[in-house]
Design an enzyme around this catalytic site. Structure first.
Site, PDB file in Angstrom:
ATOM      1  N   SER A 142       0.867  -1.185   0.000  1.00 12.49           N
ATOM      2  CA  SER A 142       0.000   0.000   0.000  1.00 12.49           C
ATOM      3  C   SER A 142       0.898   1.228   0.000  1.00 12.49           C
ATOM      4  CB  SER A 142      -0.853   0.000   1.278  1.00 12.49           C
ATOM      5  OG  SER A 142      -1.468   1.253   1.480  1.00 12.49           O
ATOM      6  N   TYR A 155      -2.625  -0.966  10.423  1.00 13.67           N
ATOM      7  CA  TYR A 155      -2.482  -1.153   8.970  1.00 13.67           C
ATOM      8  C   TYR A 155      -1.139  -0.595   8.491  1.00 13.67           C
ATOM      9  CZ  TYR A 155      -4.045  -1.050   4.037  1.00 13.67           C
ATOM     10  OH  TYR A 155      -4.181  -1.244   2.681  1.00 13.67           O
TER      11      TYR A 155
HETATM   12  P1  NAD Z   1     -11.158  -6.410  -0.444  1.00 18.66           P
HETATM   13  O1  NAD Z   1     -11.840  -6.278   0.888  1.00 18.66           O
HETATM   14  O2  NAD Z   1     -11.962  -6.266  -1.679  1.00 18.66           O
HETATM   15  O3  NAD Z   1     -10.388  -7.800  -0.529  1.00 18.66           O
HETATM   16  C1  NAD Z   1      -9.716  -8.353   0.563  1.00 18.66           C
HETATM   17  C2  NAD Z   1      -9.563  -9.838   0.324  1.00 18.66           C
HETATM   18  O4  NAD Z   1      -8.904 -10.400   1.465  1.00 18.66           O
HETATM   19  C3  NAD Z   1     -10.908 -10.558   0.191  1.00 18.66           C
HETATM   20  O5  NAD Z   1     -10.802 -11.588  -0.761  1.00 18.66           O
HETATM   21  C4  NAD Z   1     -11.109 -11.136   1.576  1.00 18.66           C
HETATM   22  O6  NAD Z   1     -11.951 -12.289   1.595  1.00 18.66           O
HETATM   23  C5  NAD Z   1      -9.675 -11.494   1.917  1.00 18.66           C
HETATM   24  N1  NAD Z   1      -9.482 -11.721   3.338  1.00 18.66           N
HETATM   25  C6  NAD Z   1      -9.781 -10.909   4.382  1.00 18.66           C
HETATM   26  N2  NAD Z   1      -9.500 -11.525   5.533  1.00 18.66           N
HETATM   27  C7  NAD Z   1      -9.007 -12.749   5.212  1.00 18.66           C
HETATM   28  C8  NAD Z   1      -8.542 -13.850   5.966  1.00 18.66           C
HETATM   29  N3  NAD Z   1      -8.522 -13.840   7.300  1.00 18.66           N
HETATM   30  N4  NAD Z   1      -8.115 -14.942   5.301  1.00 18.66           N
HETATM   31  C9  NAD Z   1      -8.143 -14.988   3.943  1.00 18.66           C
HETATM   32  N5  NAD Z   1      -8.574 -13.969   3.186  1.00 18.66           N
HETATM   33  C10 NAD Z   1      -8.996 -12.878   3.813  1.00 18.66           C
HETATM   34  O7  NAD Z   1      -9.982  -5.356  -0.404  1.00 18.66           O
HETATM   35  P2  NAD Z   1      -8.915  -4.841  -1.485  1.00 18.66           P
HETATM   36  O8  NAD Z   1      -9.026  -3.382  -1.486  1.00 18.66           O
HETATM   37  O9  NAD Z   1      -9.014  -5.602  -2.752  1.00 18.66           O
HETATM   38  O10 NAD Z   1      -7.563  -5.207  -0.717  1.00 18.66           O
HETATM   39  C11 NAD Z   1      -6.634  -6.149  -1.189  1.00 18.66           C
HETATM   40  C12 NAD Z   1      -5.250  -5.748  -0.711  1.00 18.66           C
HETATM   41  O11 NAD Z   1      -4.920  -4.488  -1.285  1.00 18.66           O
HETATM   42  C13 NAD Z   1      -5.139  -5.573   0.806  1.00 18.66           C
HETATM   43  O12 NAD Z   1      -3.917  -6.097   1.258  1.00 18.66           O
HETATM   44  C14 NAD Z   1      -5.157  -4.072   0.963  1.00 18.66           C
HETATM   45  O13 NAD Z   1      -4.491  -3.657   2.129  1.00 18.66           O
HETATM   46  C15 NAD Z   1      -4.440  -3.632  -0.293  1.00 18.66           C
HETATM   47  N6  NAD Z   1      -4.675  -2.251  -0.669  1.00 18.66           N
HETATM   48  C16 NAD Z   1      -5.918  -1.817  -0.977  1.00 18.66           C
HETATM   49  C17 NAD Z   1      -6.084  -0.489  -1.338  1.00 18.66           C
HETATM   50  C18 NAD Z   1      -7.426   0.083  -1.691  1.00 18.66           C
HETATM   51  O14 NAD Z   1      -7.523   1.295  -1.796  1.00 18.66           O
HETATM   52  N7  NAD Z   1      -8.445  -0.724  -1.926  1.00 18.66           N
HETATM   53  C19 NAD Z   1      -4.999   0.370  -1.365  1.00 18.66           C
HETATM   54  C20 NAD Z   1      -3.743  -0.115  -1.045  1.00 18.66           C
HETATM   55  C21 NAD Z   1      -3.598  -1.437  -0.699  1.00 18.66           C
END
Ligand code: NAD
Length: 260
Positions: A142, A155
């Protein structure tokens, strides 16, 4: 491009992980999906990827906060595919609160899912990659691996931690044809971002619309959300042969956020 290779993407039932899974499936890799969610929806996505791209797509619901569950997932994937060639550590959760009000259980869960799980998947994936003298490990970190925001102590700590893990493992395997990199998205419109809007509004005492305009997009000079497809394409590039000399890198894809 990756025909015959197996890509395991943690947290790929939704958002960025699902987009990355689709990208690798589209380019010939067999896919292991992982994550939580509605069983029928997960199965529909699994079947859709398999049919659309004629690759094998499996789902394993290992809870990434549980080391034994991660070990069981690897045992099953190793038995079926021989090992993981491309590991994408993407599973993640968020919680927003001032540090002195931060629930300790939330701290523990965020550290376990967003950071410690990547230690377990990495240690379990590496023996196969070392044997093949080829492997790709990609962390979905991130912008918060590079800079902080208030009220996101767990986080930000976990994401800075994953940057350190990335660099350390990259050094350990640099001569073995294995690269380890982190991609650092700014705000991407996914369920994870949508869910934190009410929490951020509460923590800052502002409206949800103000959170979108004055907190999220203020951070991004482009004033646009990053797209899932853009993050997937960057992950795909890092897994390509053209990126063989990129390792130990922590790469922003954040609309200029960390240029501030
Ligand atoms: P999202 O909520 O759409 O997806 C998260 C995924 O993680 C889902 O498939 C969920 O089922 C899974 N998950 C959560 N807890 C879990 C567990 N205990 N065991 C197995 N799977 C689990 O969110 P996203 O935005 O797609 O996030 C994905 C990654 O991207 C994360 O690491 C997040 O920190 C990172 N990220 C997101 C953003 C953003 O703006 N959306 C920005 C930077 C980084």
């Amino acid at each position: 491009m990756w025909t015959g290779k197996t890509a395991l993407i943690t947290g790929s039932t939704s958002g960025i992980g699902l987009g990355i899974a689709e990208y690798f499936a589209q380019n010939g890799a067999n896919i292991v999906l992982n994550g939580m969610g509605d069983a029928a929806e997960i199965e529909a996505n699994r079947a859709r990827l398999e049919a659309a791209y004629r690759v094998q797509v499996r789902f394993h619901g290992a809870d990434m906060s549980q080391p034994e569950a991660i070990e069981a997932m690897f045992a099953s994937v190793n038995a079926e595919f021989g090992g993981v060639d491309i590991l994408v550590n993407n599973a993640g959760i968020q919680f927003v609160a001032p540090v002195d009000e931060f629930p300790t259980a939330k701290w523990d869960a965020i550290l376990a899912i967003n950071l410690t799980s990547a230690f377990h998947t990495t240690r379990l994936a590496l023996p196969h990659m070392k044997k093949n003298q080829w492997g790709r490990i990609i962390q979905v970190a991130s912008a918060h691996a590079l800079v902080a925001s208030p009220f996101k102590s767990a986080y930000v700590a976990a994401k800075h931690g994953i940057a350190g893990l990335t660099k350390t493992v990259a050094l350990e395997v640099a001569e073995l044809g294995i690269t380890v990199n982190a991609v650092c998205p700014g705000y991407v419109w996914t369920p994870l971002v949508e869910k934190q809007i009410p929490e951020t509004a509460k923590a800052r005492g502002i409206t949800e619309e103000q959170v979108i305009q004055d907190v999220l997009l203020t951070a991004q000079p482009t004033k646009k959300f990053v797209t899932v497809e853009q993050v997937a394409a960057l992950a795909g590039f890092l897994a390509s042969d053209a990126a063989a000399s990129i390792t130990g890198a922590v790469i922003p894809i954040d609309g200029g956020w960390t240029a501030h």
